[in-house]
Scaffold this motif. Structure first.
Motif, PDB file in Angstrom:
ATOM      1  N   LYS A  53     -16.251  -1.536 -20.307  1.00 37.96           N
ATOM      2  CA  LYS A  53     -17.638  -1.659 -20.740  1.00 37.96           C
ATOM      3  C   LYS A  53     -17.708  -2.488 -22.032  1.00 37.96           C
ATOM      4  N   PHE A  54     -16.847  -2.197 -22.961  1.00 39.75           N
ATOM      5  CA  PHE A  54     -16.718  -3.001 -24.176  1.00 39.75           C
ATOM      6  C   PHE A  54     -15.387  -2.644 -24.825  1.00 39.75           C
ATOM      7  N   LEU A  55     -15.020  -3.388 -25.854  1.00 38.72           N
ATOM      8  CA  LEU A  55     -13.773  -3.152 -26.564  1.00 38.72           C
ATOM      9  C   LEU A  55     -14.060  -2.988 -28.058  1.00 38.72           C
ATOM     10  N   VAL A  56     -13.399  -2.029 -28.652  1.00 33.33           N
ATOM     11  CA  VAL A  56     -13.577  -1.764 -30.082  1.00 33.33           C
ATOM     12  C   VAL A  56     -12.309  -2.196 -30.810  1.00 33.33           C
ATOM     13  N   SER A  57     -12.496  -3.046 -31.793  1.00 32.92           N
ATOM     14  CA  SER A  57     -11.352  -3.559 -32.551  1.00 32.92           C
ATOM     15  C   SER A  57     -11.494  -3.177 -34.021  1.00 32.92           C
ATOM     16  N   SER A  58     -10.379  -2.826 -34.639  1.00 32.20           N
ATOM     17  CA  SER A  58     -10.384  -2.519 -36.078  1.00 32.20           C
ATOM     18  C   SER A  58      -9.200  -3.223 -36.717  1.00 32.20           C
ATOM     19  N   ALA A  59      -9.301  -3.508 -37.996  1.00 34.67           N
ATOM     20  CA  ALA A  59      -8.243  -4.240 -38.687  1.00 34.67           C
ATOM     21  C   ALA A  59      -7.963  -3.628 -40.050  1.00 34.67           C
ATOM     22  N   MET A  60      -6.734  -3.754 -40.479  1.00 36.81           N
ATOM     23  CA  MET A  60      -6.323  -3.253 -41.776  1.00 36.81           C
ATOM     24  C   MET A  60      -5.296  -4.228 -42.356  1.00 36.81           C
ATOM     25  N   THR A  61      -5.488  -4.621 -43.600  1.00 36.35           N
ATOM     26  CA  THR A  61      -4.539  -5.552 -44.205  1.00 36.35           C
ATOM     27  C   THR A  61      -3.228  -4.838 -44.511  1.00 36.35           C
ATOM     28  N   CYS A  62      -2.150  -5.605 -44.567  1.00 29.95           N
ATOM     29  CA  CYS A  62      -0.846  -5.022 -44.859  1.00 29.95           C
ATOM     30  C   CYS A  62      -0.819  -4.398 -46.246  1.00 29.95           C
ATOM     31  N   SER A  63      -1.579  -4.985 -47.164  1.00 27.26           N
ATOM     32  CA  SER A  63      -1.627  -4.405 -48.513  1.00 27.26           C
ATOM     33  C   SER A  63      -2.278  -3.022 -48.484  1.00 27.26           C
ATOM     34  N   GLU A  64      -3.275  -2.849 -47.620  1.00 28.24           N
ATOM     35  CA  GLU A  64      -3.910  -1.538 -47.480  1.00 28.24           C
ATOM     36  C   GLU A  64      -2.934  -0.530 -46.888  1.00 28.24           C
ATOM     37  N   VAL A  65      -2.169  -0.985 -45.878  1.00 25.64           N
ATOM     38  CA  VAL A  65      -1.163  -0.112 -45.274  1.00 25.64           C
ATOM     39  C   VAL A  65      -0.129   0.286 -46.316  1.00 25.64           C
ATOM     40  N   ASN A  66       0.310  -0.678 -47.113  1.00 31.26           N
ATOM     41  CA  ASN A  66       1.298  -0.393 -48.152  1.00 31.26           C
ATOM     42  C   ASN A  66       0.759   0.583 -49.189  1.00 31.26           C
ATOM     43  N   GLN A  67      -0.533   0.414 -49.495  1.00 29.30           N
ATOM     44  CA  GLN A  67      -1.155   1.327 -50.462  1.00 29.30           C
ATOM     45  C   GLN A  67      -1.187   2.751 -49.919  1.00 29.30           C
ATOM     46  N   ILE A  68      -1.506   2.878 -48.626  1.00 31.43           N
ATOM     47  CA  ILE A  68      -1.523   4.199 -47.989  1.00 31.43           C
ATOM     48  C   ILE A  68      -0.128   4.812 -48.006  1.00 31.43           C
ATOM     49  N   LEU A  69       0.873   3.970 -47.682  1.00 30.97           N
ATOM     50  CA  LEU A  69       2.253   4.450 -47.673  1.00 30.97           C
ATOM     51  C   LEU A  69       2.695   4.888 -49.061  1.00 30.97           C
ATOM     52  N   GLU A  70       2.272   4.142 -50.086  1.00 30.84           N
ATOM     53  CA  GLU A  70       2.619   4.505 -51.462  1.00 30.84           C
ATOM     54  C   GLU A  70       1.976   5.834 -51.851  1.00 30.84           C
ATOM     55  N   THR A  71       0.704   6.001 -51.426  1.00 30.34           N
ATOM     56  CA  THR A  71       0.009   7.258 -51.717  1.00 30.34           C
ATOM     57  C   THR A  71       0.696   8.429 -51.031  1.00 30.34           C
ATOM     58  N   LEU A  72       1.055   8.227 -49.753  1.00 34.63           N
ATOM     59  CA  LEU A  72       1.750   9.283 -49.004  1.00 34.63           C
ATOM     60  C   LEU A  72       3.097   9.605 -49.636  1.00 34.63           C
ATOM     61  N   GLU A  73       3.791   8.558 -50.090  1.00 33.25           N
ATOM     62  CA  GLU A  73       5.092   8.769 -50.717  1.00 33.25           C
ATOM     63  C   GLU A  73       4.954   9.537 -52.030  1.00 33.25           C
ATOM     64  N   THR A  74       3.904   9.201 -52.789  1.00 31.19           N
ATOM     65  CA  THR A  74       3.649   9.916 -54.038  1.00 31.19           C
ATOM     66  C   THR A  74       3.382  11.385 -53.774  1.00 31.19           C
ATOM     67  N   GLU A  75       2.501  11.654 -52.768  1.00 33.29           N
ATOM     68  CA  GLU A  75       2.194  13.031 -52.401  1.00 33.29           C
ATOM     69  C   GLU A  75       3.449  13.747 -51.902  1.00 33.29           C
ATOM     70  N   ARG A  76       4.279  13.015 -51.154  1.00 29.72           N
ATOM     71  CA  ARG A  76       5.515  13.622 -50.638  1.00 29.72           C
ATOM     72  C   ARG A  76       6.436  14.025 -51.794  1.00 29.72           C
ATOM     73  N   ARG A  77       6.527  13.159 -52.807  1.00 34.59           N
ATOM     74  CA  ARG A  77       7.376  13.467 -53.961  1.00 34.59           C
ATOM     75  C   ARG A  77       6.843  14.672 -54.730  1.00 34.59           C
TER      76      ARG A  77
END
Length: 467
Positions: A107-131
């Motif tokens: 019927k239709f397609l839904v597309s979303s995008a995220m920059t690599c810098s945003e992904v890295n920021q999320i990973l850094e936040t998760l790593e901080t919380e993990r520590r």
């Protein structure tokens, strides 16, 4: 004000919704023609021209991106993800998911995008919380390795961690300890922890609640008595709690309620390590550690000649003060999670408390401290309709309570509770229960009951008229 239904939302409304989503979103038809796109999508891909109504390959032809993921999703008919080039940089991760109609056609397609810098920021936040979590768990593991703590002894606040470090130091030392704090903060749990980690842990742990024993019987209960010591004395006499606690710990709960006349005898017993039964002449050696607790301000009682200063110093060789729950809000979440887990284990449920619910709990002054929190969680476990306990569930219960029988300082109440209009029903029930419990403990003595409740005798009489 009338609430707009989903059917009434128009194209403009959807565009506003899309533009206020932080993540990049675009919607394309079954041929890859762009139907909708939001502001974040245009910014991430660097699109400055109008793309609505154009095929996704237009972006490729214009050199804005190197490929259009939507065509891979159309061809495979499945969720597709890929990293695409934006200009000279490969820094955009694009996801595309086809949506089907009732006949199984796209019927239709839904597309979303995220920059690599945003992904890295999320990973850094998760790593901080993990520590942070790893550090916290390491601290708790260290405390549990060095202290014999029950599984329900859950802490996170700096204050409680410092207290446990003090317990670790003093538990093995055979000194007297005074534990103070409001009712319900966990004084008895702290006392048991000291005993479990002491050299007397294999010995008895005897608890005596001072207010629960009539004044005229307290001496006989503590020190024992000989046969014929008084009318009604048991034949053969009776050993006291000091003797029962030989080789272990005697916990004097609510020591502030001990009669003044008996305080000197208690002081001598602690100083000399000897007691004499009521009606007896023989001195009995005792080997008992004394730990006392109270919710009263003994220093103020000393000034009023209600408590002996020498007994205070003898009892408080080490003094541990447990702050009220409203002053260590970090402990609310871990305690609440432990209490609901206990509820789940007992009743085979799978209840969970949401973050907004915990945030609302932190605005409440908790006059009953940890004991009240435990009761609240159990009540929420019973009353909540689903598995998730929400802020609305918490509000429904706590909004009915305006203050406590001790007249909590209004400054401790948040604006959310000060302005709530439904504040009487549950409070009245709570207050009635506390008064009846106090009267029962005081064997009907209203003066004693008023002291237990921390209110004046006049105020107690006024409240009794309204029961």
């Amino acid at each position: 004000m009338k609430t707009m239904s989903a059917k009434e939302l128009g194209t403009k409304d959807f565009q506003e919704i899309l533009d206020n989503i932080m993540e990049s979103v675009s919607v394309m038809d079954e041929n890859g023609v762009v139907m909708w796109t939001n502001k974040a999508n245009r910014e991430k891909l660097g699109i400055t021209t109008e793309v609505i109504g154009k095929e996704a390959k237009y972006l490729v032809q214009e050199g804005l991106i190197d490929k259009a993921v939507v065509y891979e999703a159309i061809e495979s008919g499945k969720f597709t993800a890929s990293i695409i080039s934006k200009g000279s940089e490969k820094d955009v991760i694009v996801y595309c998911n086809p949506v089907y109609d009732e006949e199984g056609k796209i019927k239709f397609l839904v597309s979303s995008a995220m920059t690599c810098s945003e992904v890295n920021q999320i990973l850094e936040t998760l790593e901080t919380e993990r520590r942070i979590n790893k550090t916290y768990l390491a601290e708790i593991k260290h405390l549990r390795n060095t202290l014999l703590l029950g599984e329900d002894f859950v802490i996170e606040s700096t204050n409680m961690k410092c207290l446990l470090e003090d317990v670790q130091k003093l538990a093995p030392i055979d000194c007297s300890v005074l534990v103070t704090g409001e009712s319900g903060v966990g004084k008895e749990v702290m006392v048991k922890t000291i005993h479990k980690n002491s050299i007397r842990k294999e010995g008895p742990f005897i608890t005596v609640s001072i207010p629960s024993i009539p004044d005229n019987l307290l001496e006989a209960e503590l020190f024992g008595y000989e046969e014929g010591a008084f009318t009604g004395a048991t034949r053969g006499g009776k050993i006291g709690l000091f003797e029962l606690a030989q080789g272990g710990t005697l916990f004097l709960d609510e020591i502030g309620d001990i009669p003044y006349a008996l305080q000197v005898k208690l002081l001598r017993a602690i100083e000399n390590g000897e007691i004499r039964r009521v009606g007896g002449t023989k001195l009995i050696k005792i080997d008992t550690r004394i730990i006392a607790a109270t919710n009263k301000h003994l220093e103020q009682m000393i000034k009023k000649s209600l408590f002996r200063e020498d007994l205070f110093y003898r009892l408080s060789v080490m003094h541990l003060h447990i702050k009220p729950l409203r002053e260590r809000l970090e402990d609310i979440k871990p305690l609440g999670e432990q209490f609901i887990q206990n509820f789940n284990n007992k009743y085979k449920t799978d209840k969970k408390i949401t973050e907004p619910a915990f945030n609302l709990m932190k605005k409440y002054p908790w006059p009953g401290n940890v004991r009240e929190l435990k009761n609240l969680v159990e009540r929420l476990g019973i009353l909540s309709n689903g598995d998730l306990i929400t802020a609305e569930d918490v509000q429904a219960v706590l909004s009915k309570i305006s203050n406590t029988i001790d007249d909590i300082d209004p400054d401790h109440l948040s604006d959310d509770w000060k302005t709530n209009s439904q504040l009487t029903e549950e409070y009245s029930s709570y207050e009635r229960t506390k008064i009846l419990e106090a009267l029962k403990t005081a064997h009907g003595n209203k003066t004693k009951a008023a002291e237990l409740l921390g209110i004046s005798r006049t105020k107690l009489y006024r409240k009794l008229k309204n029961l």
